[in-house]
Design an enzyme around this catalytic site. Sequence first.
Site, PDB file in Angstrom:
ATOM      1  N   GLN A 254       0.820  -1.216   0.000  1.00 17.89           N
ATOM      2  CA  GLN A 254       0.000   0.000   0.000  1.00 17.89           C
ATOM      3  C   GLN A 254       0.845   1.253   0.000  1.00 17.89           C
ATOM      4  O   GLN A 254       0.468   2.268  -0.585  1.00 17.89           O
ATOM      5  CB  GLN A 254      -0.947  -0.003   1.206  1.00 17.89           C
ATOM      6  CG  GLN A 254      -2.037  -1.034   1.125  1.00 17.89           C
ATOM      7  CD  GLN A 254      -2.797  -0.961  -0.184  1.00 17.89           C
ATOM      8  OE1 GLN A 254      -3.547  -0.031  -0.434  1.00 17.89           O
ATOM      9  NE2 GLN A 254      -2.591  -1.941  -1.054  1.00 17.89           N
ATOM     10  N   HIS A 257       1.622   3.006  -3.352  1.00 25.35           N
ATOM     11  CA  HIS A 257       0.593   3.727  -4.110  1.00 25.35           C
ATOM     12  C   HIS A 257       0.920   5.206  -4.266  1.00 25.35           C
ATOM     13  O   HIS A 257       0.779   5.781  -5.342  1.00 25.35           O
ATOM     14  CB  HIS A 257      -0.763   3.597  -3.415  1.00 25.35           C
ATOM     15  CG  HIS A 257      -1.574   2.432  -3.873  1.00 25.35           C
ATOM     16  ND1 HIS A 257      -2.104   2.333  -5.126  1.00 25.35           N
ATOM     17  CD2 HIS A 257      -1.948   1.302  -3.220  1.00 25.35           C
ATOM     18  CE1 HIS A 257      -2.771   1.193  -5.246  1.00 25.35           C
ATOM     19  NE2 HIS A 257      -2.692   0.557  -4.104  1.00 25.35           N
ATOM     20  N   GLU A 322      -9.028   1.598   5.420  1.00 27.80           N
ATOM     21  CA  GLU A 322      -9.544   1.143   4.137  1.00 27.80           C
ATOM     22  C   GLU A 322      -9.385  -0.376   4.014  1.00 27.80           C
ATOM     23  O   GLU A 322     -10.319  -1.092   3.670  1.00 27.80           O
ATOM     24  CB  GLU A 322      -8.778   1.843   3.016  1.00 27.80           C
ATOM     25  CG  GLU A 322      -9.176   1.432   1.614  1.00 27.80           C
ATOM     26  CD  GLU A 322      -8.283   2.050   0.563  1.00 27.80           C
ATOM     27  OE1 GLU A 322      -8.665   2.023  -0.621  1.00 27.80           O
ATOM     28  OE2 GLU A 322      -7.187   2.554   0.902  1.00 27.80           O
ATOM     29  N   HIS A 323      -8.176  -0.869   4.297  1.00 31.33           N
ATOM     30  CA  HIS A 323      -7.876  -2.303   4.267  1.00 31.33           C
ATOM     31  C   HIS A 323      -7.384  -2.738   5.646  1.00 31.33           C
ATOM     32  O   HIS A 323      -6.521  -2.084   6.223  1.00 31.33           O
ATOM     33  CB  HIS A 323      -6.777  -2.622   3.252  1.00 31.33           C
ATOM     34  CG  HIS A 323      -7.011  -2.079   1.886  1.00 31.33           C
ATOM     35  ND1 HIS A 323      -6.412  -0.913   1.426  1.00 31.33           N
ATOM     36  CD2 HIS A 323      -7.785  -2.530   0.873  1.00 31.33           C
ATOM     37  CE1 HIS A 323      -6.793  -0.685   0.194  1.00 31.33           C
ATOM     38  NE2 HIS A 323      -7.635  -1.635  -0.170  1.00 31.33           N
ATOM     39  N   ASP A 356      -7.451  -6.421  -4.143  1.00 32.34           N
ATOM     40  CA  ASP A 356      -7.262  -5.372  -5.143  1.00 32.34           C
ATOM     41  C   ASP A 356      -7.560  -5.857  -6.550  1.00 32.34           C
ATOM     42  O   ASP A 356      -8.091  -5.096  -7.367  1.00 32.34           O
ATOM     43  CB  ASP A 356      -5.807  -4.875  -5.095  1.00 32.34           C
ATOM     44  CG  ASP A 356      -5.663  -3.597  -4.301  1.00 32.34           C
ATOM     45  OD1 ASP A 356      -6.679  -3.072  -3.818  1.00 32.34           O
ATOM     46  OD2 ASP A 356      -4.527  -3.120  -4.161  1.00 32.34           O
ATOM     47  N   HIS A 415     -51.809  20.064   4.472  1.00 26.94           N
ATOM     48  CA  HIS A 415     -51.719  18.607   4.518  1.00 26.94           C
ATOM     49  C   HIS A 415     -53.033  18.020   5.033  1.00 26.94           C
ATOM     50  O   HIS A 415     -53.577  17.059   4.472  1.00 26.94           O
ATOM     51  CB  HIS A 415     -50.563  18.161   5.434  1.00 26.94           C
ATOM     52  CG  HIS A 415     -49.206  18.263   4.813  1.00 26.94           C
ATOM     53  ND1 HIS A 415     -48.668  19.457   4.420  1.00 26.94           N
ATOM     54  CD2 HIS A 415     -48.277  17.302   4.530  1.00 26.94           C
ATOM     55  CE1 HIS A 415     -47.452  19.240   3.923  1.00 26.94           C
ATOM     56  NE2 HIS A 415     -47.198  17.937   3.968  1.00 26.94           N
TER      57      HIS A 415
END
Length: 426
Positions: A254, A257, A322-323, A356, A415
Site C-alpha cells: 500500500q 501507491h 480502508e484495508h 485489489d 396537509h
Amino acid sequence: MKIITAEEFAKKWNDQTAIDINEVALDETVLEIIRTVREKKDAALYAYTEQFDGATLDDLLVSKEEFSEAEKIAAPELVTALKEAAENIRNYHLEQKEKSWMISQGKGILLGQKVTPIERVGAYIPGGKAAYPSTVLMTIIPAQIAGVEEIAITTPPDKDGKVNPYVLLAAKLIGVEMIYKVGGAQAIAALAYGTETIKRVDKIVGPGNAYVARAKKWVYGTVGIDMIAGPSEICVIADAQANPRYVAADLLSQAEHDESASAICVTTSKEQAVAIQKQVAEQTEKLERKEIIQASIETNGKIIIAKDLTEAANVSNKIAPEHLELMVQHPMELLPKIKHAGAIFLGNYSPEPLGDYFAGPNHTLPTSGTARFASGLGVYDFVTRSTIISYPQEAFVAASEPIKTLATVEGLTAHANSIQVRKDEL
C-alpha cells in the site's frame, strides 16, 4: 518505520486536528476549473489537457483504432488474468443485486419498493503514477449488474495523447468503449455538467487524486458520487506468530501507491515489531517504487504495540482503515471485535492485493476513517429506491383522523386539507 505504544498512538490520535493541506487553495483551484469547464466546455478540456497532461488532442474520445492497438500489444496471460478477475468480480457482485418488492398490510393496503437502475454513470479511472485496469473492472461491472444503460469512462492521457492500453483492454473486455481522454478536476466537471462531446451523467464513481476528490465534493448535489476517496491505507493486526516478511510485504504493497499512503501495523509483541521494522527496511531497498515507499513510510508508517488483541482491535477501530488484515492465529475469533474497516482480510494467505485484483469484492473502499459510516462500492450504488404506497378507500378513511391530527400539530393545515377534501366527497 516508527515503533510506538498504543498509549502514544491514542494521545497523538486525540491531539490531531486537520489534514495538513492547504484546502482553501485547493478549493480555489478546483472551483476555477469547474467554472471554466461549465463556461467553455470542450475548449476548456482541450486546454487543461495540454496544461496538466502535456498532450495536444485532436479528439477527446478514444478511437476504435486505439482499442485495436491495445488488443494487439496485450500479452495472452494479461487477457486471461483480466477475464478471470472479471468473472470473480461479477460473481461476487451478483449477490448484491436488489429486487423490487411489494407487501400486503391487509385491508387492501400495499407497500413496496421499486428498484431502478441509474440511467447514466461516469467512471473516473486514475492515471499518473500508475495504470489501473483493475479499477475499470471494479467500477464498471457492478454498474452493469445493476442495469445501468450508459457508462462513460474518463481517464487522463499520456503526453502522446494516448490512454493506457491496459485500461482500454479491460474496458473492451467488459463491453465499454465510451472512453474520454480527460483527467483531473476538469473530467469531473465535464461529467457533472456536460460539454459538446461529453454528455452529463447522473452519478460519478471512481478514485482519484486530491483535485479529483475535491471536485467530486463540489459537484455533489448536481450529480451523485460514490465517495470522496483519500490516499490508500492498510492496517495489519499481527500477533507474535505472524510471519514478519508477510506483514512487511503487505504494508509496502500500500505504501507504494502514493507518498501520502498510510501503512500501519498493530502487534502484540515488541520482538515482532522489531522484526517487522527490519523487514520493511530490507524489502523496501529491493522494490522499484522505493522513493514513493520511503516517503510514505517516513510520513505515515508506524508500528503500534498493543498489550493484547482486544486493544489491537480497538486501535484499528479508531483508525477505521480502508484495508485491514488480521494476521493472527485465529482471525475468525478476532473478527467480531472489528467494527470499522472497508475490507477485512483473514489469515496469512489473504493478502490485500488479492482483494485489489482478483477475489471479487470491490477495491473502491472508504478511506480517511470514513469506514465508520461508509462502505465499499457495490451494485447498490448504481440504483435508486422508490417507495410505493397504495391505500384503498376504506383504509384511507381509517387513517385520515390520525393524519389530520399529526398535520395540525405541525402547523401544516394544507396537509390536513388534502385528507379532508377526500373525506368530504365520501
